[in-house]
Design an enzyme around this catalytic site. Structure first.
Site, PDB file in Angstrom:
ATOM      1  N   LYS A  21       2.315  -2.123  -8.118  1.00 18.11           N
ATOM      2  CA  LYS A  21       4.551  -2.320  -8.030  1.00 18.11           C
ATOM      3  C   LYS A  21       5.095  -3.137  -7.233  1.00 18.11           C
ATOM      4  O   LYS A  21       6.775  -3.386  -7.587  1.00 18.11           O
ATOM      5  CB  LYS A  21       4.405  -0.801  -8.100  1.00 18.11           C
ATOM      6  CG  LYS A  21       5.831  -0.281  -8.564  1.00 18.11           C
ATOM      7  CD  LYS A  21       5.649  -0.643 -10.111  1.00 18.11           C
ATOM      8  CE  LYS A  21       7.274  -0.579 -10.975  1.00 18.11           C
ATOM      9  NZ  LYS A  21       7.146  -1.128 -11.942  1.00 18.11           N
ATOM     10  N   GLU A  31       9.105 -12.744 -20.805  1.00 16.64           N
ATOM     11  CA  GLU A  31       9.051 -12.073 -20.629  1.00 16.64           C
ATOM     12  C   GLU A  31       7.854 -10.729 -21.421  1.00 16.64           C
ATOM     13  O   GLU A  31       6.859 -10.692 -21.388  1.00 16.64           O
ATOM     14  CB  GLU A  31      10.358 -10.332 -20.675  1.00 16.64           C
ATOM     15  CG  GLU A  31      10.381  -9.120 -20.019  1.00 16.64           C
ATOM     16  CD  GLU A  31       9.004  -8.718 -19.185  1.00 16.64           C
ATOM     17  OE1 GLU A  31       9.303 -10.301 -18.122  1.00 16.64           O
ATOM     18  OE2 GLU A  31       9.529  -7.709 -18.715  1.00 16.64           O
ATOM     19  N   TRP A  91      -3.171  -1.672  -1.431  1.00 18.28           N
ATOM     20  CA  TRP A  91      -3.861  -3.305  -2.012  1.00 18.28           C
ATOM     21  C   TRP A  91      -4.135  -4.147  -0.619  1.00 18.28           C
ATOM     22  O   TRP A  91      -3.695  -4.240  -0.412  1.00 18.28           O
ATOM     23  CB  TRP A  91      -2.353  -3.324  -2.975  1.00 18.28           C
ATOM     24  CG  TRP A  91      -1.949  -4.265  -3.663  1.00 18.28           C
ATOM     25  CD1 TRP A  91      -2.527  -4.960  -4.761  1.00 18.28           C
ATOM     26  CD2 TRP A  91      -2.171  -5.964  -3.291  1.00 18.28           C
ATOM     27  NE1 TRP A  91      -2.541  -6.101  -5.165  1.00 18.28           N
ATOM     28  CE2 TRP A  91      -2.599  -6.613  -4.314  1.00 18.28           C
ATOM     29  CE3 TRP A  91      -1.634  -6.509  -1.667  1.00 18.28           C
ATOM     30  CZ2 TRP A  91      -1.927  -8.123  -4.684  1.00 18.28           C
ATOM     31  CZ3 TRP A  91      -1.459  -7.445  -1.894  1.00 18.28           C
ATOM     32  CH2 TRP A  91      -1.353  -8.804  -3.154  1.00 18.28           C
ATOM     33  N   ASN A 116       0.792  -0.595   5.635  1.00 22.80           N
ATOM     34  CA  ASN A 116       1.320  -1.005   5.024  1.00 22.80           C
ATOM     35  C   ASN A 116       2.607  -1.912   5.510  1.00 22.80           C
ATOM     36  O   ASN A 116       2.788  -2.221   5.781  1.00 22.80           O
ATOM     37  CB  ASN A 116       2.360   0.074   3.983  1.00 22.80           C
ATOM     38  CG  ASN A 116       3.479  -0.429   2.925  1.00 22.80           C
ATOM     39  OD1 ASN A 116       4.358  -0.701   2.568  1.00 22.80           O
ATOM     40  ND2 ASN A 116       3.007  -2.329   2.316  1.00 22.80           N
ATOM     41  N   GLY A 117       1.411  -2.587   5.283  1.00 23.96           N
ATOM     42  CA  GLY A 117       2.482  -4.359   5.563  1.00 23.96           C
ATOM     43  C   GLY A 117       1.560  -5.587   6.414  1.00 23.96           C
ATOM     44  O   GLY A 117      -0.254  -4.988   5.888  1.00 23.96           O
ATOM     45  N   GLU A 149       0.103  -9.459 -17.830  1.00 21.20           N
ATOM     46  CA  GLU A 149      -0.477  -8.386 -16.892  1.00 21.20           C
ATOM     47  C   GLU A 149      -0.984  -7.082 -17.708  1.00 21.20           C
ATOM     48  O   GLU A 149      -1.983  -6.940 -16.242  1.00 21.20           O
ATOM     49  CB  GLU A 149       0.716  -8.644 -16.030  1.00 21.20           C
ATOM     50  CG  GLU A 149       1.454  -7.486 -16.534  1.00 21.20           C
ATOM     51  CD  GLU A 149       2.870  -7.450 -16.516  1.00 21.20           C
ATOM     52  OE1 GLU A 149       3.459  -6.993 -14.282  1.00 21.20           O
ATOM     53  OE2 GLU A 149       4.141  -7.164 -16.588  1.00 21.20           O
ATOM     54  N   LYS A 206       4.037  -9.917 -19.921  1.00 21.10           N
ATOM     55  CA  LYS A 206       4.038  -8.289 -19.858  1.00 21.10           C
ATOM     56  C   LYS A 206       1.723  -8.313 -21.173  1.00 21.10           C
ATOM     57  O   LYS A 206       1.172  -7.346 -20.299  1.00 21.10           O
ATOM     58  CB  LYS A 206       4.377  -7.798 -21.777  1.00 21.10           C
ATOM     59  CG  LYS A 206       5.858  -6.810 -20.633  1.00 21.10           C
ATOM     60  CD  LYS A 206       6.756  -5.974 -19.420  1.00 21.10           C
ATOM     61  CE  LYS A 206       6.164  -6.458 -18.478  1.00 21.10           C
ATOM     62  NZ  LYS A 206       7.221  -6.448 -17.787  1.00 21.10           N
ATOM     63  N   HIS A 209       6.492 -30.013 -27.670  1.00 23.44           N
ATOM     64  CA  HIS A 209       6.541 -31.395 -27.138  1.00 23.44           C
ATOM     65  C   HIS A 209       5.158 -30.909 -26.003  1.00 23.44           C
ATOM     66  O   HIS A 209       5.486 -30.922 -24.900  1.00 23.44           O
ATOM     67  CB  HIS A 209       7.518 -30.654 -25.893  1.00 23.44           C
ATOM     68  CG  HIS A 209       8.539 -31.379 -26.817  1.00 23.44           C
ATOM     69  ND1 HIS A 209       8.737 -32.940 -27.465  1.00 23.44           N
ATOM     70  CD2 HIS A 209      10.136 -30.663 -27.187  1.00 23.44           C
ATOM     71  CE1 HIS A 209      10.145 -33.107 -27.713  1.00 23.44           C
ATOM     72  NE2 HIS A 209      10.810 -31.372 -27.684  1.00 23.44           N
ATOM     73  N   ARG A 257       1.422   1.723  -5.625  1.00 22.64           N
ATOM     74  CA  ARG A 257       1.578   0.382  -4.556  1.00 22.64           C
ATOM     75  C   ARG A 257       0.028  -0.455  -4.545  1.00 22.64           C
ATOM     76  O   ARG A 257       0.314  -1.471  -3.802  1.00 22.64           O
ATOM     77  CB  ARG A 257       2.100   1.722  -3.612  1.00 22.64           C
ATOM     78  CG  ARG A 257       3.729   1.938  -3.890  1.00 22.64           C
ATOM     79  CD  ARG A 257       3.841   2.308  -2.757  1.00 22.64           C
ATOM     80  NE  ARG A 257       4.622   1.135  -1.470  1.00 22.64           N
ATOM     81  CZ  ARG A 257       5.366   0.421  -1.870  1.00 22.64           C
ATOM     82  NH1 ARG A 257       5.919   0.777  -1.884  1.00 22.64           N
ATOM     83  NH2 ARG A 257       4.868  -0.449  -0.645  1.00 22.64           N
ATOM     84  N   CYS A 265       1.207  -1.132  -0.257  1.00 21.31           N
ATOM     85  CA  CYS A 265       0.224   0.108   0.183  1.00 21.31           C
ATOM     86  C   CYS A 265       1.065   1.487  -0.301  1.00 21.31           C
ATOM     87  O   CYS A 265       2.131   0.745   0.512  1.00 21.31           O
ATOM     88  CB  CYS A 265      -1.206  -0.133   1.028  1.00 21.31           C
ATOM     89  SG  CYS A 265      -1.726  -1.080   2.014  1.00 21.31           S
TER      90      CYS A 265
HETATM   91  C1  F6R Z   1       6.211  -7.669 -14.518  1.00 24.48           C
HETATM   92  C2  F6R Z   1       5.855  -7.026 -12.397  1.00 24.48           C
HETATM   93  C3  F6R Z   1       6.629  -8.087 -11.811  1.00 24.48           C
HETATM   94  C4  F6R Z   1       8.037  -8.006 -11.358  1.00 24.48           C
HETATM   95  C5  F6R Z   1       8.517  -8.700  -9.648  1.00 24.48           C
HETATM   96  C6  F6R Z   1       9.211  -8.186  -8.927  1.00 24.48           C
HETATM   97  O1  F6R Z   1       5.994  -6.123 -14.963  1.00 24.48           O
HETATM   98  O2  F6R Z   1       6.828  -5.416 -12.797  1.00 24.48           O
HETATM   99  O3  F6R Z   1       6.798  -9.099 -12.059  1.00 24.48           O
HETATM  100  O4  F6R Z   1       8.750  -8.464 -12.110  1.00 24.48           O
HETATM  101  O5  F6R Z   1       6.986  -8.325  -9.015  1.00 24.48           O
HETATM  102  O6  F6R Z   1       9.661  -7.131  -8.381  1.00 24.48           O
HETATM  103  P1  F6R Z   1      10.937  -6.298  -7.918  1.00 24.48           P
HETATM  104  O7  F6R Z   1      11.627  -5.817  -9.349  1.00 24.48           O
HETATM  105  O8  F6R Z   1      10.978  -5.182  -7.835  1.00 24.48           O
HETATM  106  O9  F6R Z   1      11.340  -7.050  -7.476  1.00 24.48           O
END
Ligand code: F6R
Length: 615
Positions: free
Chosen positions: A610, A488, A75, A101-102, A495, A492, A511, A27, A2
């Site tokens: 994030k 990746e 969140w 937050n937590g 998500e 992208k 396979h 966040r 959060c």
């Molecule tokens: C994907 C994304 C997440 C982060 C993951 C790790 O676009 O943003 O998969 O890569 O939550 O986050 P960090 O790098 O902050 O540890």
């Protein structure tokens, strides 16, 4: 998971907090709230929804005046997103108000005890338990707020960054952290509180980052009073001068942060190697690596731990390090590593990768590796983050703030740092000739301009996006260094567009996944001209014979794939191990445009946040 913001000083707190919440919305964004003290009472406004919904509600509900206040963007962990579960939360008397937050893991036991003592709870949150625990401690003692918070936190198991104030003492805010970030902006007769520095950067460059297990009593016209929550030790606060500026954290004319961050990649990569890749001298200089060269060179193996996109960067690094340095590398999801009793000891080097530097699973995996005696090196973007402090040494990516929830420039700058590390180690270990080393340095230096050239495919990526935006599934295929790029690309897309997508090593297609292919299946294939090129071309033929639609990322000038693919996007030629820095760009753009066309919330996709500070 959060965002928290607070203010105490001479300004109107509301605009400071509101803007701060907007900046921290990455966040968490399922509900938001604010509490302001106007000199006689606390005004509370909170709602399910975004900060924009809060803004509308505030103007209907309260007169937002006062120069002390706290705000929260949520969140959800405990309790669904609704108005009641939104923060801030009051204690039963209405005197204390808190944001958090937590996660308080033992909240159920604490709640039961408090209920026995007559406390009532209106929300399902762990936070309302904490604020009442603090109240209960105050009620049964003559402790001031700071001490009562300290006693309460010593009974709590879990993670927190909190800010709490007491209507009876409205000239102070008490803050504390364990496992969730908390920064205090120090201005002239004013203090700011936030999960990161973005809410206060336009007011002050001076910040104190609380360490885990630290709390501070923030009073106007008084120095910060910081102490350790567990052993009560007084800590002298280290005031850090921040280097980020406001422009870096605003959209700068782009529709979304994600697009801005995609286009920032040429400069971000340059910032990552600046001062480290010294072409004239023909060397790579990285203090964290130099100081620990013995540890790296004598390592039995390197274990890379990370989550999500950072884990994909780790996979690219595995290929690069093994190729150049000839030290065995394993790449692990931090969340698996920490719970599976891994074999690890003092001869292992662990590299932890994290954009935010706050990911709970990565942090816990680092602690485990340290307990077992391993040397832990961090690759983080956020300066002063928990992971950057918890690791023995490290290297920042210097990508600048990444606000869009989907990681883009974090990925390419992580690969850049890890490539620099691999090259430096290869040089020291003698696994690369001088000529080869020099060739890699020269080529790495050209990558920003090649990324800039690749970004010119934006319009083409948009055209392709318009054709496939309604597809229900996508496949992404790549080989070698570009297999993680396929993973990746798929991540992208899913998500931010919510389209199901899977990434596979191209050769694995036969396979299993080949069964999925029909005329409705778009397949993005990285088919750049390297060792496996002919094999990938065969894979493309196999897809075409089953009527799949090919979107190929190819090396500039390619004709062979162009003849068979439905669409091709070119990237400039480079060394194979550097190619992920280019091939990932069209896939970022493709997912971005599809998500925009589907009217998704690109910067704040549903259910995501994030930094994932919960396990
Ligand atoms: C994907 C994304 C997440 C982060 C993951 C790790 O676009 O943003 O998969 O890569 O939550 O986050 P960090 O790098 O902050 O540890």
């Amino acid at each position: 998971m959060c965002g928290i913001v607070g203010y105490i000083g001479h300004r109107d707190a509301y605009p400071v907090i509101l803007k701060g919440l907007q900046r921290l919305e990455y966040r968490g964004y399922d509900s938001a709230g604010i509490a302001l003290y106007d000199g006689s009472e606390i005004k509370l406004s909170k709602t399910k929804g975004k900060v924009a919904d809060l803004e509308a509600k505030v103007s209907e509900q309260i007169n937002p005046v006062g120069s002390l206040g706290i705000g929260h963007t949520r969140w959800a962990t405990h309790g669904v997103p609704n108005d009641v579960n939104s923060h801030p939360h009051f204690s039963n008397s209405g005197d204390l108000v808190i944001i958090h937050n937590g996660i308080i893991e033992n909240y159920a036991t604490l709640k039961e005890e408090l209920i026995k003592r007559g406390y009532k709870f209106s929300s399902d949150t762990d936070t309302e338990v904490l604020v009442n625990l603090i109240e209960d401690i105050q009620k049964n003692s003559d402790l001031k707020l700071g001490k009562a918070v300290q006693v309460a936190l010593n009974q709590v198991v879990g993670a927190y960054a909190i800010a709490v104030f007491d209507i009876k003492k409205p000239n102070e805010i008490v803050v504390a952290r364990l496992g969730s970030p908390l920064a205090i902006g120090v201005g002239e007769n004013e203090f700011f509180i936030a999960s990161d520095a973005s809410p206060f950067i336009e007011y002050t460059n001076n910040a104190v980052y609380l360490e885990d297990e630290e709390m501070a009593v923030i009073r106007l016209h008084k120095p910060l009073n910081v102490r350790n929550i567990k052993d009560d030790r007084i800590v002298s606060p280290y005031v850090q001068e921040l280097k980020i500026n406001l422009e870096q954290i605003e959209k700068g004319g782009y529709d979304h942060f994600m697009l801005k961050e995609i286009f920032e990649q040429p400069n971000a990569i340059k910032d990552t190697y600046r001062g480290r890749l010294l072409i004239d001298e023909g060397i790579i200089k990285m203090a964290g690596v130099e100081d620990n060269m013995g540890k790296f060179l004598n390592a039995n193996r390197i274990i890379i731990i990370a989550c999500g996109t950072s884990w994909h960067a780790g996979l690219v690094a595995e290929y690069i390090i093994e190729d150049l340095v000839r030290i065995p590398v394993e790449v692990e999801y931090a969340s698996e590593f920490r719970y599976r009793n891994p074999v690890i000891n003092e001869n292992d080097v662990v590299i932890a990768i994290s954009q935010s530097g706050e990911t709970a699973d990565t942090l816990a995996a680092i602690k485990l590796a340290k307990e077992k005696g391993a040397f832990v090196f961090g690759v983080c973007n956020v300066v002063g983050s928990s992971i950057s402090r918890e690791t023995h040494a490290g290297a920042y990516t210097h990508a600048g703030p990444e606000i869009g929830v989907a990681s883009t420039k974090a990925f390419t700058t992580q690969i850049t740092v890890l490539t620099l590390i691999a090259l430096r180690l290869a040089k020291a270990k003698g696994t690369m000739s001088n000529t080869d080393f020099r060739r890699h340095l020269v080529e790495l230096e050209t990558i920003p301009e090649k990324v800039a050239a690749t970004l010119k495919s934006d319009a083409l990526a948009k055209e392709i996006a318009a054709i496939y935006k309604d597809a229900k599934n996508f496949l992404y295929l790549g080989r070698g260094f570009n297999f993680p790029v396929a993973l990746e690309g798929a991540l992208k897309l899913k998500e931010i567009s919510y389209i199901h997508a899977e990434g596979y090593p191209a050769a694995e297609m036969k396979h299993g996944p080949i069964a999925l292919i029909d005329e409705n299946m778009p397949i993005a294939v990285i088919a750049t001209k390297y060792g496996h090129y002919e094999k990938v071309v065969s894979n493309i033929q196999e897809i075409k014979s089953r009527k799949g639609k090919i979107i190929a990322v190819v090396t500039k000038g390619d004709t062979q794939v162009r003849d068979i693919a439905d669409h091709v996007i070119e990237v400039p030629e480079t060394l194979e191990l550097l190619s992920p820095l280019l091939t990932t760009i069209p896939l970022q753009l493709l997912s971005y445009h599809i998500a925009v066309m589907l009217d998704r919330n690109v910067d704040q996709p549903r259910n995501l946040a994030k930094s994932v500070t919960v396990e």
